[in-house]
Design a protein around this motif. Sequence first.
Motif, mmCIF file in Angstrom:
data_model
loop_
_atom_site.group_PDB
_atom_site.id
_atom_site.type_symbol
_atom_site.label_atom_id
_atom_site.label_comp_id
_atom_site.label_asym_id
_atom_site.label_seq_id
_atom_site.Cartn_x
_atom_site.Cartn_y
_atom_site.Cartn_z
ATOM 1 N N GLN A 98 34.675 44.475 27.936
ATOM 2 C CA GLN A 98 34.389 43.131 27.368
ATOM 3 C C GLN A 98 34.556 41.814 27.933
ATOM 4 O OE1 GLN A 98 36.389 43.570 23.399
ATOM 5 N NE2 GLN A 98 34.840 43.828 22.449
ATOM 6 N N THR A 99 35.828 41.698 28.652
ATOM 7 C CA THR A 99 36.385 40.664 29.508
ATOM 8 C C THR A 99 35.292 40.857 30.715
ATOM 9 O OG1 THR A 99 38.754 41.920 29.072
ATOM 10 C CG2 THR A 99 38.271 40.488 31.175
ATOM 11 N N TYR A 100 34.737 41.495 31.132
ATOM 12 C CA TYR A 100 33.760 41.469 32.192
ATOM 13 C C TYR A 100 32.793 40.726 32.181
ATOM 14 C CZ TYR A 100 37.164 45.481 34.900
ATOM 15 O OH TYR A 100 37.908 46.245 35.412
ATOM 16 N N ALA A 101 32.283 41.452 30.727
ATOM 17 C CA ALA A 101 30.976 40.798 29.753
ATOM 18 C C ALA A 101 31.188 38.584 30.008
ATOM 19 C CB ALA A 101 30.775 41.508 28.528
ATOM 20 N N ALA A 102 32.273 39.108 29.890
ATOM 21 C CA ALA A 102 32.637 37.091 29.531
ATOM 22 C C ALA A 102 32.873 37.117 30.455
ATOM 23 C CB ALA A 102 34.074 37.655 28.484
ATOM 24 N N GLU A 103 33.226 36.927 31.271
ATOM 25 C CA GLU A 103 32.758 36.413 32.731
ATOM 26 C C GLU A 103 31.447 36.448 33.707
ATOM 27 O OE1 GLU A 103 35.304 34.934 34.578
ATOM 28 O OE2 GLU A 103 37.158 35.519 33.759
ATOM 29 N N GLY A 104 30.449 37.557 33.034
ATOM 30 C CA GLY A 104 29.638 37.413 33.746
ATOM 31 C C GLY A 104 29.487 39.047 33.885
ATOM 32 N N LEU A 105 30.156 39.680 34.320
ATOM 33 C CA LEU A 105 29.437 41.197 34.750
ATOM 34 C C LEU A 105 29.699 41.891 34.144
ATOM 35 C CD1 LEU A 105 32.094 40.835 37.667
ATOM 36 C CD2 LEU A 105 30.029 40.158 37.846
ATOM 37 N N HIS A 106 28.379 42.721 34.087
ATOM 38 C CA HIS A 106 28.638 44.022 32.930
ATOM 39 C C HIS A 106 28.279 45.338 34.040
ATOM 40 C CE1 HIS A 106 27.697 40.805 29.678
ATOM 41 N NE2 HIS A 106 26.552 40.317 31.079
ATOM 42 N N LEU A 107 29.344 46.485 33.324
ATOM 43 C CA LEU A 107 29.131 47.757 34.708
ATOM 44 C C LEU A 107 27.529 48.120 33.685
ATOM 45 C CD1 LEU A 107 32.987 48.382 33.764
ATOM 46 C CD2 LEU A 107 31.708 47.411 35.342
#
Length: 209
Positions: A98-107
């Motif tokens: 979720q931290t990554y997604a909030a920064e616009g990065l999706h795994l």
Amino acid sequence: MTVADPRAWQAQSLLLDYPGDQLYGRLDLLTEVAAALEPAVGAPLLRFLDHVRATPPGELATDYVATFDHRKRCCLFLTYYAHGDTRKRGMALLSLKQTYAAEGLHLGDDELPDHLAVVLEFAASRPDSGRALLQRHRAGLELLRLALRDAGSPWAAVLDSISATLPPLGGDERAAVARLAAEGPPEEQVGLAPFAPPEYMPQPQGALR
């Protein structure tokens, strides 16, 4: 003095992934980047790159698997050090994603968010958030570094380089490292459900492809 540099984190990320075509196709570029970094950060990377060039690819790949997939003390999945194989680790993995997604990065579905190569790649693209994330896992990183040194692993040099980008261990962090070294990561109590769904289970090789 610590030297945080997004170029260093990107190079370290590539060097901690499974040694495949992506690594061998970028050896010259990685050497150029490492040579341009501050000595405390770049010199260990240059040593490791020398090892890569001097080692047959098949041998390096075999050593990678033996080091990171067959030794729990050399685990590249950072939440393992704090939570072990418990349900809390599943929550930590979800929070990280979720931290990554909030920064616009999706795994991708095959990328585990706590694999050190993934965390370093995130840090390279989001230095402030990435540095905070690495610092949050400082005790686990130090235990990994010491375990690799004890094993005589060439990848210890990459962890030396990562440590040079972070502040020295504080008192609480030193205590956490000592506890982890003595006791190991937490274990789930008998009768509890698995700690994470299958998509979060560690894979046999590095997370980045």
